[in-house]
Design a protein around this motif. Sequence first.
Motif, PDB file in Angstrom:
ATOM      1  N   SER A 135      37.524 -41.126 -17.956  1.00 48.55           N
ATOM      2  CA  SER A 135      37.577 -40.301 -19.152  1.00 48.55           C
ATOM      3  C   SER A 135      36.359 -39.385 -19.197  1.00 48.55           C
ATOM      4  N   ILE A 136      36.507 -38.227 -19.833  1.00 44.90           N
ATOM      5  CA  ILE A 136      35.375 -37.331 -20.029  1.00 44.90           C
ATOM      6  C   ILE A 136      34.270 -38.118 -20.724  1.00 44.90           C
ATOM      7  N   GLY A 137      33.043 -37.939 -20.264  1.00 44.28           N
ATOM      8  CA  GLY A 137      31.916 -38.686 -20.806  1.00 44.28           C
ATOM      9  C   GLY A 137      31.555 -39.879 -19.946  1.00 44.28           C
ATOM     10  N   GLY A 138      32.414 -40.188 -18.961  1.00 46.63           N
ATOM     11  CA  GLY A 138      32.139 -41.310 -18.075  1.00 46.63           C
ATOM     12  C   GLY A 138      32.499 -41.019 -16.629  1.00 46.63           C
ATOM     13  N   VAL A 139      32.642 -39.733 -16.273  1.00 48.62           N
ATOM     14  CA  VAL A 139      33.061 -39.375 -14.917  1.00 48.62           C
ATOM     15  C   VAL A 139      31.928 -39.663 -13.926  1.00 48.62           C
ATOM     16  N   SER A 140      32.196 -40.562 -13.017  1.00 48.88           N
ATOM     17  CA  SER A 140      31.234 -40.948 -11.984  1.00 48.88           C
ATOM     18  C   SER A 140      31.289 -39.961 -10.821  1.00 48.88           C
TER      19      SER A 140
ATOM     20  N   GLN B  47      18.782 -42.957 -24.509  1.00 53.97           N
ATOM     21  CA  GLN B  47      18.909 -44.410 -24.347  1.00 53.97           C
ATOM     22  C   GLN B  47      18.119 -44.941 -23.155  1.00 53.97           C
ATOM     23  N   LEU B  48      18.016 -44.139 -22.102  1.00 50.86           N
ATOM     24  CA  LEU B  48      17.312 -44.588 -20.902  1.00 50.86           C
ATOM     25  C   LEU B  48      15.818 -44.292 -20.960  1.00 50.86           C
ATOM     26  N   GLY B  49      15.406 -43.442 -21.906  1.00 42.21           N
ATOM     27  CA  GLY B  49      14.001 -43.066 -21.993  1.00 42.21           C
ATOM     28  C   GLY B  49      13.555 -42.201 -20.835  1.00 42.21           C
ATOM     29  N   VAL B  50      14.443 -41.305 -20.381  1.00 47.62           N
ATOM     30  CA  VAL B  50      14.128 -40.405 -19.273  1.00 47.62           C
ATOM     31  C   VAL B  50      14.293 -38.958 -19.724  1.00 47.62           C
ATOM     32  N   GLN B  51      13.847 -38.028 -18.876  1.00 49.46           N
ATOM     33  CA  GLN B  51      14.009 -36.613 -19.169  1.00 49.46           C
ATOM     34  C   GLN B  51      15.493 -36.237 -19.109  1.00 49.46           C
ATOM     35  N   LEU B  52      15.867 -35.260 -19.913  1.00 48.13           N
ATOM     36  CA  LEU B  52      17.250 -34.788 -19.928  1.00 48.13           C
ATOM     37  C   LEU B  52      17.711 -34.367 -18.531  1.00 48.13           C
TER      38      LEU B  52
ATOM     39  N   ALA C 141      28.843 -44.164 -14.648  1.00 47.70           N
ATOM     40  CA  ALA C 141      29.437 -45.183 -13.784  1.00 47.70           C
ATOM     41  C   ALA C 141      30.893 -45.458 -14.161  1.00 47.70           C
ATOM     42  N   GLY C 142      31.607 -44.402 -14.568  1.00 47.68           N
ATOM     43  CA  GLY C 142      33.029 -44.568 -14.826  1.00 47.68           C
ATOM     44  C   GLY C 142      33.403 -44.906 -16.250  1.00 47.68           C
ATOM     45  N   HIS C 143      32.427 -44.913 -17.156  1.00 50.92           N
ATOM     46  CA  HIS C 143      32.671 -45.298 -18.544  1.00 50.92           C
ATOM     47  C   HIS C 143      31.536 -44.724 -19.391  1.00 50.92           C
ATOM     48  N   PRO C 144      31.813 -44.325 -20.647  1.00 51.28           N
ATOM     49  CA  PRO C 144      30.751 -43.749 -21.482  1.00 51.28           C
ATOM     50  C   PRO C 144      29.558 -44.676 -21.731  1.00 51.28           C
TER      51      PRO C 144
ATOM     52  N   ARG D  17      24.897 -50.163 -14.888  1.00 49.64           N
ATOM     53  CA  ARG D  17      24.218 -50.810 -16.003  1.00 49.64           C
ATOM     54  C   ARG D  17      24.904 -50.353 -17.283  1.00 49.64           C
ATOM     55  N   MET D  18      25.142 -51.297 -18.174  1.00 49.90           N
ATOM     56  CA  MET D  18      25.799 -50.958 -19.437  1.00 49.90           C
ATOM     57  C   MET D  18      24.757 -50.624 -20.499  1.00 49.90           C
ATOM     58  N   LEU D  19      24.974 -49.515 -21.195  1.00 52.94           N
ATOM     59  CA  LEU D  19      24.112 -49.115 -22.302  1.00 52.94           C
ATOM     60  C   LEU D  19      24.642 -49.720 -23.594  1.00 52.94           C
ATOM     61  N   ASP D  20      23.763 -49.885 -24.565  1.00 52.34           N
ATOM     62  CA  ASP D  20      24.183 -50.439 -25.851  1.00 52.34           C
ATOM     63  C   ASP D  20      25.156 -49.516 -26.580  1.00 52.34           C
ATOM     64  N   ASP D  21      24.901 -48.225 -26.488  1.00 46.83           N
ATOM     65  CA  ASP D  21      25.750 -47.239 -27.158  1.00 46.83           C
ATOM     66  C   ASP D  21      26.360 -46.310 -26.128  1.00 46.83           C
ATOM     67  N   ALA D  22      27.450 -45.665 -26.500  1.00 49.82           N
ATOM     68  CA  ALA D  22      28.092 -44.704 -25.607  1.00 49.82           C
ATOM     69  C   ALA D  22      27.137 -43.548 -25.337  1.00 49.82           C
ATOM     70  N   ALA D  23      27.187 -43.032 -24.134  1.00 47.63           N
ATOM     71  CA  ALA D  23      26.391 -41.871 -23.739  1.00 47.63           C
ATOM     72  C   ALA D  23      27.357 -40.806 -23.250  1.00 47.63           C
ATOM     73  N   ARG D  24      28.071 -40.203 -24.188  1.00 50.41           N
ATOM     74  CA  ARG D  24      29.066 -39.188 -23.827  1.00 50.41           C
ATOM     75  C   ARG D  24      28.420 -37.854 -23.490  1.00 50.41           C
TER      76      ARG D  24
END
Length: 163
Positions: A100-105, A40-45, A131-134, A25-32
């Motif tokens: 890339s770092i921040g997107g390692v699946s 962004q997901l509204g879940v616990q850390l 999922a392979g991308h920030p 699933r693609m997020l609106d903003d990067a989640a590095r």
Amino acid sequence: MNQLPESIQRVAAALQAAGHPHGPRMLDDAARTAQQAADQLGVQLGQIAKSIIFRRKADDAAVLVITSGDRRVDEKKVEAHVGKIGRADAGFVKDRTGFSIGGVSPVAHATPPVTLIDRDLLRFDVVWAAAGHPHGVFPLHPADLERLTGAPVVDVVQEPAAL
């Protein structure tokens, strides 16, 4: 966004091939960071499954540690399982994993890493992994990580600070 980045397509194909019911699933903003993803997901850390790459000193293998977003990896505990490790720079991570770092699946790596899953992830019914991308994430049950990676579940984090 019609055309997903190649790295996300690779993860989607690996998940589909493994029979995993949820695609990226693609997020609106990067989640590095785990915190950005949780917000962004509204879940616990802790529900963010962080993928941290180390470099094994003996053979230069990539070591993937998957842990909860609210925990810190204890490198000595990791070394007890895989031998001496060192930090992996961005070039090493990209070369070995294809991400890339921040997107390692946790799946679909360019070169399969030595993988460890921290048992603290099992506290949750659902966790979210990169999922392979920030911008890309996918949901799964922590036990799915074992099935998808074939990795052992072990204790590799520092003890949480007492409140």
